[in-house]
Design a protein around this motif. Structure first.
Motif, PDB file in Angstrom:
ATOM      1  N   PHE A  11     -13.611 -12.098   3.098  1.00 54.00           N
ATOM      2  CA  PHE A  11     -12.423 -11.471   2.536  1.00 54.00           C
ATOM      3  C   PHE A  11     -11.833 -12.397   1.477  1.00 54.00           C
ATOM      4  O   PHE A  11     -11.858 -13.602   1.619  1.00 54.00           O
ATOM      5  CB  PHE A  11     -11.358 -11.237   3.618  1.00 54.00           C
ATOM      6  CG  PHE A  11     -11.787 -10.288   4.688  1.00 54.00           C
ATOM      7  CD1 PHE A  11     -11.628  -8.926   4.518  1.00 54.00           C
ATOM      8  CD2 PHE A  11     -12.348 -10.745   5.859  1.00 54.00           C
ATOM      9  CE1 PHE A  11     -12.017  -8.032   5.497  1.00 54.00           C
ATOM     10  CE2 PHE A  11     -12.744  -9.867   6.855  1.00 54.00           C
ATOM     11  CZ  PHE A  11     -12.580  -8.502   6.671  1.00 54.00           C
ATOM     12  N   GLN A  12     -11.297 -11.810   0.451  1.00 49.82           N
ATOM     13  CA  GLN A  12     -10.601 -12.584  -0.576  1.00 49.82           C
ATOM     14  C   GLN A  12      -9.183 -12.044  -0.657  1.00 49.82           C
ATOM     15  O   GLN A  12      -8.970 -10.831  -0.721  1.00 49.82           O
ATOM     16  CB  GLN A  12     -11.291 -12.436  -1.918  1.00 49.82           C
ATOM     17  CG  GLN A  12     -10.635 -13.276  -2.986  1.00 49.82           C
ATOM     18  CD  GLN A  12     -11.420 -13.241  -4.290  1.00 49.82           C
ATOM     19  OE1 GLN A  12     -12.569 -12.836  -4.323  1.00 49.82           O
ATOM     20  NE2 GLN A  12     -10.792 -13.684  -5.350  1.00 49.82           N
ATOM     21  N   PHE A  13      -8.217 -12.950  -0.642  1.00 46.10           N
ATOM     22  CA  PHE A  13      -6.817 -12.556  -0.668  1.00 46.10           C
ATOM     23  C   PHE A  13      -6.162 -13.051  -1.948  1.00 46.10           C
ATOM     24  O   PHE A  13      -6.498 -14.118  -2.454  1.00 46.10           O
ATOM     25  CB  PHE A  13      -6.086 -13.130   0.549  1.00 46.10           C
ATOM     26  CG  PHE A  13      -6.672 -12.655   1.853  1.00 46.10           C
ATOM     27  CD1 PHE A  13      -6.364 -11.403   2.347  1.00 46.10           C
ATOM     28  CD2 PHE A  13      -7.551 -13.451   2.560  1.00 46.10           C
ATOM     29  CE1 PHE A  13      -6.918 -10.950   3.527  1.00 46.10           C
ATOM     30  CE2 PHE A  13      -8.110 -13.010   3.747  1.00 46.10           C
ATOM     31  CZ  PHE A  13      -7.793 -11.759   4.227  1.00 46.10           C
ATOM     32  N   ASP A  14      -5.229 -12.270  -2.436  1.00 43.73           N
ATOM     33  CA  ASP A  14      -4.519 -12.635  -3.655  1.00 43.73           C
ATOM     34  C   ASP A  14      -3.286 -13.488  -3.382  1.00 43.73           C
ATOM     35  O   ASP A  14      -2.710 -14.054  -4.301  1.00 43.73           O
ATOM     36  CB  ASP A  14      -4.104 -11.375  -4.428  1.00 43.73           C
ATOM     37  CG  ASP A  14      -5.310 -10.634  -4.986  1.00 43.73           C
ATOM     38  OD1 ASP A  14      -6.300 -11.302  -5.347  1.00 43.73           O
ATOM     39  OD2 ASP A  14      -5.269  -9.402  -5.039  1.00 43.73           O
ATOM     40  N   SER A  15      -2.884 -13.560  -2.104  1.00 49.18           N
ATOM     41  CA  SER A  15      -1.690 -14.344  -1.785  1.00 49.18           C
ATOM     42  C   SER A  15      -1.747 -14.842  -0.348  1.00 49.18           C
ATOM     43  O   SER A  15      -2.480 -14.310   0.483  1.00 49.18           O
ATOM     44  CB  SER A  15      -0.430 -13.492  -1.982  1.00 49.18           C
ATOM     45  OG  SER A  15      -0.364 -12.491  -0.971  1.00 49.18           O
ATOM     46  N   VAL A  16      -0.967 -15.851  -0.080  1.00 40.82           N
ATOM     47  CA  VAL A  16      -0.830 -16.372   1.276  1.00 40.82           C
ATOM     48  C   VAL A  16      -0.216 -15.293   2.175  1.00 40.82           C
ATOM     49  O   VAL A  16      -0.589 -15.159   3.342  1.00 40.82           O
ATOM     50  CB  VAL A  16       0.039 -17.651   1.284  1.00 40.82           C
ATOM     51  CG1 VAL A  16       0.341 -18.108   2.693  1.00 40.82           C
ATOM     52  CG2 VAL A  16      -0.657 -18.759   0.501  1.00 40.82           C
ATOM     53  N   ARG A  17       0.660 -14.499   1.618  1.00 38.55           N
ATOM     54  CA  ARG A  17       1.283 -13.415   2.376  1.00 38.55           C
ATOM     55  C   ARG A  17       0.231 -12.425   2.886  1.00 38.55           C
ATOM     56  O   ARG A  17       0.273 -11.996   4.027  1.00 38.55           O
ATOM     57  CB  ARG A  17       2.312 -12.691   1.521  1.00 38.55           C
ATOM     58  CG  ARG A  17       3.007 -11.560   2.253  1.00 38.55           C
ATOM     59  CD  ARG A  17       4.049 -10.932   1.395  1.00 38.55           C
ATOM     60  NE  ARG A  17       5.119 -11.915   1.291  1.00 38.55           N
ATOM     61  CZ  ARG A  17       6.327 -11.663   0.845  1.00 38.55           C
ATOM     62  NH1 ARG A  17       6.637 -10.468   0.426  1.00 38.55           N
ATOM     63  NH2 ARG A  17       7.228 -12.590   0.794  1.00 38.55           N
ATOM     64  N   GLU A  18      -0.728 -12.061   2.025  1.00 35.55           N
ATOM     65  CA  GLU A  18      -1.801 -11.148   2.450  1.00 35.55           C
ATOM     66  C   GLU A  18      -2.638 -11.775   3.560  1.00 35.55           C
ATOM     67  O   GLU A  18      -2.972 -11.115   4.542  1.00 35.55           O
ATOM     68  CB  GLU A  18      -2.716 -10.803   1.271  1.00 35.55           C
ATOM     69  CG  GLU A  18      -2.120  -9.846   0.284  1.00 35.55           C
ATOM     70  CD  GLU A  18      -3.079  -9.540  -0.859  1.00 35.55           C
ATOM     71  OE1 GLU A  18      -4.251  -9.971  -0.815  1.00 35.55           O
ATOM     72  OE2 GLU A  18      -2.638  -8.859  -1.803  1.00 35.55           O
ATOM     73  N   LEU A  19      -2.992 -13.038   3.401  1.00 34.33           N
ATOM     74  CA  LEU A  19      -3.766 -13.730   4.424  1.00 34.33           C
ATOM     75  C   LEU A  19      -2.997 -13.753   5.748  1.00 34.33           C
ATOM     76  O   LEU A  19      -3.549 -13.451   6.801  1.00 34.33           O
ATOM     77  CB  LEU A  19      -4.097 -15.154   3.975  1.00 34.33           C
ATOM     78  CG  LEU A  19      -4.788 -16.041   5.012  1.00 34.33           C
ATOM     79  CD1 LEU A  19      -6.117 -15.443   5.452  1.00 34.33           C
ATOM     80  CD2 LEU A  19      -4.983 -17.445   4.442  1.00 34.33           C
ATOM     81  N   GLY A  20      -1.724 -14.090   5.685  1.00 34.20           N
ATOM     82  CA  GLY A  20      -0.906 -14.118   6.894  1.00 34.20           C
ATOM     83  C   GLY A  20      -0.804 -12.759   7.560  1.00 34.20           C
ATOM     84  O   GLY A  20      -0.834 -12.653   8.791  1.00 34.20           O
ATOM     85  N   ALA A  21      -0.723 -11.711   6.760  1.00 29.93           N
ATOM     86  CA  ALA A  21      -0.644 -10.357   7.309  1.00 29.93           C
ATOM     87  C   ALA A  21      -1.915 -10.008   8.075  1.00 29.93           C
ATOM     88  O   ALA A  21      -1.855  -9.461   9.179  1.00 29.93           O
ATOM     89  CB  ALA A  21      -0.395  -9.345   6.188  1.00 29.93           C
ATOM     90  N   VAL A  22      -3.069 -10.343   7.514  1.00 40.42           N
ATOM     91  CA  VAL A  22      -4.339 -10.069   8.208  1.00 40.42           C
ATOM     92  C   VAL A  22      -4.458 -10.951   9.449  1.00 40.42           C
ATOM     93  O   VAL A  22      -4.833 -10.482  10.528  1.00 40.42           O
ATOM     94  CB  VAL A  22      -5.541 -10.278   7.257  1.00 40.42           C
ATOM     95  CG1 VAL A  22      -6.848 -10.225   8.017  1.00 40.42           C
ATOM     96  CG2 VAL A  22      -5.514  -9.230   6.153  1.00 40.42           C
ATOM     97  N   MET A  23      -4.118 -12.226   9.323  1.00 43.14           N
ATOM     98  CA  MET A  23      -4.210 -13.142  10.455  1.00 43.14           C
ATOM     99  C   MET A  23      -3.328 -12.695  11.609  1.00 43.14           C
ATOM    100  O   MET A  23      -3.681 -12.887  12.778  1.00 43.14           O
ATOM    101  CB  MET A  23      -3.839 -14.560  10.023  1.00 43.14           C
ATOM    102  CG  MET A  23      -4.856 -15.208   9.116  1.00 43.14           C
ATOM    103  SD  MET A  23      -4.285 -16.790   8.447  1.00 43.14           S
ATOM    104  CE  MET A  23      -4.576 -17.861   9.845  1.00 43.14           C
ATOM    105  N   SER A  24      -2.201 -12.093  11.306  1.00 44.28           N
ATOM    106  CA  SER A  24      -1.265 -11.697  12.369  1.00 44.28           C
ATOM    107  C   SER A  24      -1.830 -10.595  13.262  1.00 44.28           C
ATOM    108  O   SER A  24      -1.286 -10.327  14.322  1.00 44.28           O
ATOM    109  CB  SER A  24       0.073 -11.256  11.765  1.00 44.28           C
ATOM    110  OG  SER A  24      -0.078 -10.037  11.063  1.00 44.28           O
ATOM    111  N   HIS A  25      -2.942  -9.985  12.865  1.00 44.87           N
ATOM    112  CA  HIS A  25      -3.582  -8.937  13.666  1.00 44.87           C
ATOM    113  C   HIS A  25      -4.780  -9.465  14.452  1.00 44.87           C
ATOM    114  O   HIS A  25      -5.523  -8.676  15.033  1.00 44.87           O
ATOM    115  CB  HIS A  25      -4.026  -7.774  12.770  1.00 44.87           C
ATOM    116  CG  HIS A  25      -2.878  -7.038  12.173  1.00 44.87           C
ATOM    117  ND1 HIS A  25      -2.131  -6.122  12.881  1.00 44.87           N
ATOM    118  CD2 HIS A  25      -2.322  -7.110  10.947  1.00 44.87           C
ATOM    119  CE1 HIS A  25      -1.180  -5.652  12.106  1.00 44.87           C
ATOM    120  NE2 HIS A  25      -1.274  -6.235  10.924  1.00 44.87           N
ATOM    121  N   THR A  26      -4.967 -10.773  14.475  1.00 45.84           N
ATOM    122  CA  THR A  26      -6.116 -11.352  15.168  1.00 45.84           C
ATOM    123  C   THR A  26      -5.721 -11.894  16.532  1.00 45.84           C
ATOM    124  O   THR A  26      -4.549 -12.191  16.793  1.00 45.84           O
ATOM    125  CB  THR A  26      -6.744 -12.495  14.356  1.00 45.84           C
ATOM    126  OG1 THR A  26      -5.798 -13.565  14.254  1.00 45.84           O
ATOM    127  CG2 THR A  26      -7.147 -12.042  12.970  1.00 45.84           C
TER     128      THR A  26
END
Length: 119
Positions: A11-26
């Motif tokens: 996965f490639q994210f454009d922001s730390v916010r996007e990464l954090g959003a995906v991580m929060s579902h793990t």
């Protein structure tokens, strides 16, 4: 056809916010010693970080059940105690000698331990 278990999703994210959003579902993040590890810690997400043998003195900063570390128990012949030089072995693309001593099975076993401990 290839077995879906053997595929790695990138996965490639454009922001730390996007990464954090995906991580929060793990349930658990498997990471190296990097910024995403610190993001997982800040978000309270269980994580397992893979460390070089002598990298933890400076970076093993979390002491709670959400933040686990796996590292080699073998001293690297290229490094001085307390200082990883991160020398990549000849014929290797990445990973210092001590990182290569950590087997896939070691990581799987540690993940199982974390998930069982936290259920």
């Amino acid at each position: 056809t290839e077995n879906a278990v053997n595929k790695i999703k990138v996965f490639q994210f454009d922001s730390v916010r996007e990464l954090g959003a995906v991580m929060s579902h793990t349930t658990l993040c498997l990471l190296n010693n990097s910024g995403p590890r610190h993001l997982a810690a800040a978000l309270g997400i269980k994580n397992l970080a893979i460390f070089e043998k002598f990298d933890n003195g400076q970076w093993k900063v979390y002491e709670d059940d959400n933040n686990e570390v796996i590292e080699s128990g073998v001293n690297c012949k290229y490094c001085n105690e307390g200082c990883c030089r991160n020398i990549i072995l000849e014929n290797s693309k990445f990973g210092s000698e001590c990182l290569q001593q950590i087997s896939v099975q070691n990581v799987i076993d540690k993940i199982k331990d974390i998930l069982i401990k936290n259920n």
